[in-house]
Design a protein around this motif. Structure first.
Motif, PDB file in Angstrom:
ATOM      1  N   LEU B  41     -11.327 -16.254   8.672  1.00  6.12           N
ATOM      2  CA  LEU B  41      -9.879 -16.017   8.714  1.00  6.12           C
ATOM      3  C   LEU B  41      -9.341 -15.571  10.070  1.00  6.12           C
ATOM      4  CD1 LEU B  41      -8.906 -14.530   5.268  1.00  6.12           C
ATOM      5  CD2 LEU B  41      -7.720 -16.337   6.496  1.00  6.12           C
ATOM      6  N   ILE B 114     -12.027 -14.539   0.858  1.00  7.86           N
ATOM      7  CA  ILE B 114     -10.999 -14.424  -0.182  1.00  7.86           C
ATOM      8  C   ILE B 114      -9.970 -15.535  -0.045  1.00  7.86           C
ATOM      9  CG2 ILE B 114     -10.795 -12.002  -0.873  1.00  7.86           C
ATOM     10  CD1 ILE B 114      -8.662 -13.073   1.915  1.00  7.86           C
ATOM     11  N   ARG B 115      -9.075 -15.579  -1.017  1.00  7.36           N
ATOM     12  CA  ARG B 115      -7.843 -16.365  -0.895  1.00  7.36           C
ATOM     13  C   ARG B 115      -6.719 -15.515  -1.480  1.00  7.36           C
ATOM     14  NH1 ARG B 115     -10.571 -18.686  -5.247  1.00  7.36           N
ATOM     15  NH2 ARG B 115      -9.455 -18.397  -7.193  1.00  7.36           N
ATOM     16  N   GLU B 116      -5.487 -15.896  -1.178  1.00 10.46           N
ATOM     17  CA  GLU B 116      -4.338 -15.176  -1.720  1.00 10.46           C
ATOM     18  C   GLU B 116      -4.026 -15.726  -3.109  1.00 10.46           C
ATOM     19  OE1 GLU B 116      -1.972 -12.712  -0.352  1.00 10.46           O
ATOM     20  OE2 GLU B 116      -1.568 -12.845  -2.490  1.00 10.46           O
ATOM     21  N   PRO B 118      -1.908 -17.415  -5.561  1.00 12.21           N
ATOM     22  CA  PRO B 118      -0.719 -18.224  -5.344  1.00 12.21           C
ATOM     23  C   PRO B 118       0.399 -17.899  -6.330  1.00 12.21           C
ATOM     24  CG  PRO B 118      -2.425 -19.551  -6.370  1.00 12.21           C
ATOM     25  CD  PRO B 118      -3.020 -18.190  -6.143  1.00 12.21           C
ATOM     26  N   ARG B 119       1.504 -18.510  -6.078  1.00  9.47           N
ATOM     27  CA  ARG B 119       2.721 -18.285  -6.842  1.00  9.47           C
ATOM     28  C   ARG B 119       2.511 -18.536  -8.341  1.00  9.47           C
ATOM     29  NH1 ARG B 119       8.061 -21.227  -7.197  1.00  9.47           N
ATOM     30  NH2 ARG B 119       8.629 -20.361  -9.210  1.00  9.47           N
ATOM     31  N   ALA B 121      -0.265 -18.488 -10.167  1.00  6.66           N
ATOM     32  CA  ALA B 121      -1.143 -17.524 -10.828  1.00  6.66           C
ATOM     33  C   ALA B 121      -0.438 -16.185 -11.029  1.00  6.66           C
ATOM     34  CB  ALA B 121      -2.411 -17.342 -10.015  1.00  6.66           C
ATOM     35  N   ARG B 122       0.603 -15.923 -10.236  1.00  7.15           N
ATOM     36  CA  ARG B 122       1.381 -14.694 -10.427  1.00  7.15           C
ATOM     37  C   ARG B 122       2.437 -14.888 -11.508  1.00  7.15           C
ATOM     38  NH1 ARG B 122       2.212 -11.751  -4.896  1.00  7.15           N
ATOM     39  NH2 ARG B 122       0.441 -12.494  -3.718  1.00  7.15           N
ATOM     40  N   THR B 135      -0.189 -15.894   3.061  1.00 10.78           N
ATOM     41  CA  THR B 135      -0.290 -15.418   4.447  1.00 10.78           C
ATOM     42  C   THR B 135      -1.227 -16.283   5.285  1.00 10.78           C
ATOM     43  OG1 THR B 135      -1.988 -13.922   3.633  1.00 10.78           O
ATOM     44  CG2 THR B 135       0.208 -13.009   3.959  1.00 10.78           C
ATOM     45  N   GLY B 136      -2.280 -16.790   4.656  1.00  8.35           N
ATOM     46  CA  GLY B 136      -3.240 -17.613   5.393  1.00  8.35           C
ATOM     47  C   GLY B 136      -2.571 -18.895   5.866  1.00  8.35           C
ATOM     48  N   PHE B 244      -4.995 -10.457  -3.377  1.00 10.38           N
ATOM     49  CA  PHE B 244      -6.077 -11.343  -2.954  1.00 10.38           C
ATOM     50  C   PHE B 244      -7.131 -11.474  -4.050  1.00 10.38           C
ATOM     51  CE2 PHE B 244      -3.946 -10.165   0.868  1.00 10.38           C
ATOM     52  CZ  PHE B 244      -3.941 -11.340   1.583  1.00 10.38           C
TER      53      PHE B 244
END
Ligand SMILES: Cc1cc2nc3c(=O)[nH]c(=O)nc-3n(C[C@H](O)[C@H](O)[C@H](O)COP(=O)(O)OP(=O)(O)OC[C@H]3O[C@@H](n4cnc5c(N)ncnc54)[C@H](O)[C@@H]3O)c2cc1C
Ligand SMILES: Cc1cc2nc3c(=O)[nH]c(=O)nc-3n(C[C@H](O)[C@H](O)[C@H](O)COP(=O)(O)OP(=O)(O)OC[C@H]3O[C@@H](n4cnc5c(N)ncnc54)[C@H](O)[C@@H]3O)c2cc1C
Lengths: 464, 399
Positions: B41, B114-116, B118-119, B121-122, B135-136, B244
């Motif tokens: 990263l 890791i990964r963030e 995403p929209r 999954a939220r 952010t990535g 994350f």
């Protein structure tokens, strides 16, 4: 050719799955066909977001046009899919009874299926259901097995139909909104956002704009009443938790929440059924999505541990009527294909065959067809080898869905290139996996930017 | 060929582990990195803030990434090579330019990062326009691409990475209109909010929940809720931060035990997974920590791997299970094999909480201290070896 002769034999308004299938049908039959779409790509409407199931029509209203089109569509897809490189997961479906009332409804479901000519449908015991689907909650009471229900892919099927239409000499006109038209003896001159367009026959396949487009020819006999369906896509690790399509016993308004596999190895939970006025935007809503997940967990408790990959919503072009609104108006040189509500992916090839017959009946015989050119679409499923598995592969750009640079580049070229980012995602699956572009957005943009302008702006400089 | 070590992931954790193994005398270490270059990263975070803990320097991300790669000289780094499955007993299935193959080693380190979240999954409400980025993706567009995806985004989250996104925005001449935080205070250390507001001119709004995203082709606004009142904030993008997830799909689909609480593989105090050929370090163990923490874990895991190769690592065993209880989201290592050295545990709280952090051995308090915990801040505690003797199970709670 007469200077006044229309440029096209047929103009199809709307490149949803229905328009694409009709485009294929009449291009193969030797007509000069234009497929007119206001969006930048095919599948800019209802057809981009559905459950992707190939239905048998077992639960359709017996004797309806919808039932007939589904039956024929189901058969034609099975005959066609290999030649066009299209997936077909023969999962079968089980209608599961969760209550005594559900259980009491099962014989009626079997009887209707048999009325619809789907004769292999039969009731099975709770134990049989449990053996087939060991992850289902164990308070189920019984089920109906529908062996012919299958999982396909909502995006590659219409893409393959459209590409075959193009290969047979058809024309695709994206970014072309039909705004009006006038009829003369030889046919129609349509007003579009790209100027006038003449065609001897017009087919209205405008989905959720079906009544508005119909008003060009006549006061619309039907009114579009969009019905939204939301979905949750679960991680690929959830895929083994259901093998058949798990259906609830339907009620008056909806078929209810379904759990099924996707052609790409995910598990899908949905849809909802919500009436709305807005014809363009299908929003997702946290409370509804949580409700879907709760219903999913109620049926398969192990779903609780599975991460969500994404959510989406689609709009069914429903009307005040239950059946498809298909009609040929020979005097108006117009064919209406409206209200293809919730079964259009399945029905499209059947609708196309039905239109073929209507055309021959009302507008005269069709030219002799040329030999069909097959235009298989690239494989995106895990059933068959993909480029990332081959020696000499180029770099993997999307790590979640294992999409290579070559696959992305190919989707931006050729006879029907992706018209926008959504079209690129639907053609390659890039940015559609677990990270949803956290890791590949820039590299996808870098390859796509020359083809899809305006997504990003250079930091030093004015515009892309 | 059976190598000493294969390392999955060429980020700070993996490259630091490679360096450590090479220095310990192993000349057949292989690092597998799916990207065209190693570094992980930091490769794209061109603002300073890297290298402090491990190199005692303050570098930009790309410099740090280059130094990590250079310092791992002696290890073979295979880029463009993706691990697609873990095989019991120390194998990996890989897809590389040469096709698919299986590689084996005496020890394998999982350092996949890791990964963030995403929209989707939220379960965020609203339309799905272009302009909602993790952010990535954001830092790569700005620093690697030299492009501006939007002009006036909101930033969701206030932890370290969200502030990193703020610096990235500043570099690109992007002016975030707000930073949104659901909790009553920011996650990063103060005075992050003061800096954001007074130096960068970005209002930080705590106790504010993002309700929905609006827009057609592009983001046009977000709807937020604060103290029961909804409000529309015009913006043209959303930067998602703060949630994350370890890049642990290989674990969930493979032979190693997965810990749903951390989202990563379960390890013992030697960074060893439930299949003893596998080790894990860095962000794949739990949601994001800064690079220095990941690098130090990589070094510690590599030392354990070197010991395993020399036959001096304590034999794998069931060990003492460790559980996170009330007030804590997770704790790791998830199993302890006590020896003579003290053992360090890492945990995170479920939310902001003032209370007492207690370690219970077979139900009895063996360590206790006062703690003001903030969500997404690491809590560490060290257990003297003596405390663990004869213990059957351990739990940690914040009460
Ligand atoms: C939630 C949900 C689940 C479903 N599940 C399934 C399933 O599992 N199986 C199945 O078979 N079916 C399913 N369906 C149904 C299927 O998706 C629809 O029946 C089908 O997509 C309708 O296609 P269409 O071509 O008629 O409409 P659309 O796809 O909406 O196509 C119409 C096109 O016309 C264009 N257009 C509109 N106005 C104009 C104009 N003035 N000028 C030019 N172009 C215009 C639009 O941009 C659009 O692209 C589902 C639908 C939904 C919403
Ligand atoms: C936007 C952002 C800004 C940040 N800013 C800072 C900062 O300013 N300072 C700081 O100290 N920390 C910062 N961090 C945190 C820092 O990036 C991490 O702590 C650090 O990178 C973790 O190192 P790692 O080796 O565990 O993982 P990563 O750096 O993520 O490396 C993992 C590597 O594994 C590879 N990989 C994954 N799966 C596979 C596979 N299957 N096969 C092959 N290779 C694979 C990946 O491609 C990647 O290169 C930031 C993080 C983010 C997201």
């Amino acid at each position: 050719m007469n200077a006044d002769a229309p440029a096209y034999d047929m103009a199809i308004i709307g490149a949803g799955v229905v328009g694409c299938a009709i485009f294929r049908e009449f291009s193969l039959a030797g007509l000069r066909v234009a497929l007119v779409e206001r969006g930048a790509d095919i599948l800019s409407g209802a057809s981009k977001a559905n459950s992707a199931l190939l239905h048998t029509g077992f639960d359709a209203i017996p004797g309806s046009l919808e039932a007939a089109c589904m039956r024929e569509g189901h058969a034609r897809y099975q005959a066609l899919h290999q030649g066009l490189g299209l997936p077909l997961l023969r999962t079968g479906a089980i209608v599961v009874a969760w209550s005594p009332a559900d259980l009491a409804a099962l014989p009626g479901i079997v009887a209707r299926a048999h009325d619809n000519g789907v004769l292999d449908v039969r009731q099975i015991s709770a134990e049989d259901v449990r053996t087939r689907e060991p992850h289902l909650a164990d308070d189920l009471l019984g089920g109906v097995l529908v062996p012919g229900e299958a999982v396909i892919d909502a995006w590659s099927a219409p893409l393959a139909y459209a590409r075959q239409g193009l290969a047979m000499g058809g024309t695709f006109l994206p970014n072309t909104r039909v705004t009006g038209g006038s009829q003369a003896e030889a046919g129609w001159t349509l007003q579009t956002s790209q100027g006038p367009l003449s065609a001897s026959v017009v087919v209205n396949c405008a989905g959720n704009q079906g009544d508005a487009v119909e008003a060009i020819a006549r006061p619309s006999p039907f009114e579009i009443r969009p019905r939204k369906g939301q979905f949750v896509v679960l991680d690929k690790t959830a895929y083994p938790l259901a093998s058949a399509i798990i259906l609830p016993v339907p009620n008056e308004r909806t078929k209810g929440v379904v759990i099924c596999r996707t052609a790409y190895g995910n598990l899908l939970v949905g849809p909802t059924a919500e009436e709305q006025q807005d014809r363009e935007n299908a929003t997702v809503d946290q409370a509804m999505l949580e409700g879907l997940l709760a219903q999913g967990r109620r049926m398969i408790p192990a779903l609780a541990a599975e991460p969500v990959t994404t959510t989406y919503a689609g709009l069914r072009p429903a009307t005040q009527f239950k059946d498809y609104q298909i009609e040929a108006l020979p005097q108006r040189r117009w064919i209406t294909v409206g209200g293809i509500r919730s079964t259009g992916l399945t029905g499209s090839l059947g609708i196309a065959a039905h239109l073929h017959r209507l055309y021959a009946q009302h507008f005269g015989p069709l030219p002799t067809p040329a030999d069909p050119v097959l235009t298989p679409v690239p494989n995106l499923t895990e059933e068959h080898p993909r480029p990332w598995q081959r020696p000499g592969r180029d770099e993997i750009v999307c790590h979640c869905e294992m999409v290579t640079r070559g696959e992305i580049a190919a989707a931006l070229q050729g006879p029907l290139p992706a018209g926008d980012l959504g079209g690129l995602k639907r053609r390659t699956r890039c940015m559609m996996g677990r990270c949803q572009g956290f890791y590949c957005t820039w590299r996808v943009m870098e390859i796509a930017a020359p083809h899809v302008p305006g997504l990003v702006t250079p930091i030093q400089g004015s515009s892309a | 060929m059976m190598r000493s070590a294969i390392i999955i992931g060429g980020g700070p954790a993996g490259l630091s582990a490679a360096r450590t193994l090479v220095r310990a005398g192993h000349d057949d270490v292989l690092v597998l990195e799916r990207n065209p270059e190693a570094g992980g990263l930091p490769r794209f975070a061109a603002h300073p803030g890297w290298g402090m803990l491990d190199f005692h320097r303050l570098w930009s991300g790309p410099t740090y990434a280059r130094k990590l790669v250079a310092a791992a000289r002696g290890a073979e780094i295979r880029t463009n090579t993706t691990v697609t499955a873990l095989l019991p007993g120390g194998g990996v299935e890989v897809s590389g330019p040469g096709g698919m193959e299986r590689l084996w080693a005496h020890t394998v380190l999982l350092a996949a990062g890791i990964r963030e979240m995403p929209r989707g999954a939220r379960l965020l409400s609203g339309t799905r326009p272009w302009g909602v980025l993790g952010t990535g993706a954001f830092q790569e567009l700005v620093y690697a691409g030299g492009v501006r995806p939007f002009q006036q985004p909101v930033i969701l989250g206030t932890e370290l990475v969200a502030f990193s996104a703020l610096l990235t925005a500043r570099h690109a001449g992007i002016r975030p209109v707000a930073m949104l935080e659901e909790a009553p205070r920011i996650t990063a250390r103060r005075p992050g909010d003061w800096i954001a507001h007074h130096l960068l001119g970005v209002p930080v709004r705590t106790a504010t929940r993002l309700v929905a995203i609006e827009g057609g082709a592009r983001v046009e606004a977000v709807r937020v809720e604060q103290a029961g009142r909804q409000e529309r904030i015009a913006c043209d993008g959303v930067i998602l931060s703060g949630r994350f997830v370890p890049e642990a799909a290989l674990v969930r689909a493979g032979p190693l035990q997965f810990d749903a609480a951390t989202g990563g593989p379960a390890i013992d105090n030697h960074f060893r997974c439930t299949d003893p050929a596998f080790f894990a370090a860095g962000n794949v163990l739990r949601p994001v920590e800064h690079s220095g923490a990941a690098a130090l874990e990589g070094i510690a895991a590599a030392r354990a791997m070197a010991q395993a190769l020399a036959g001096t690592l304590p034999a794998p065993a069931q060990g003492i299970p460790v559980q996170a209880q009330g007030g804590l989201r997770y704790v790791y290592p998830q199993r302890l094999l006590p020896g003579d050295a003290p053992i360090r545990l890492c945990a995170r709280a479920s939310g902001e909480k003032r209370g007492r952090l207690r370690v219970l051995a077979d139900g009895e308090v063996v360590q206790e201290r006062r703690l003001h915990a903030l969500p997404d801040r690491r809590i560490t505690l060290t257990l003297p070896a003596a405390v663990l003797r004869g213990v059957r199970s351990l739990s940690v709670e914040l009460a």
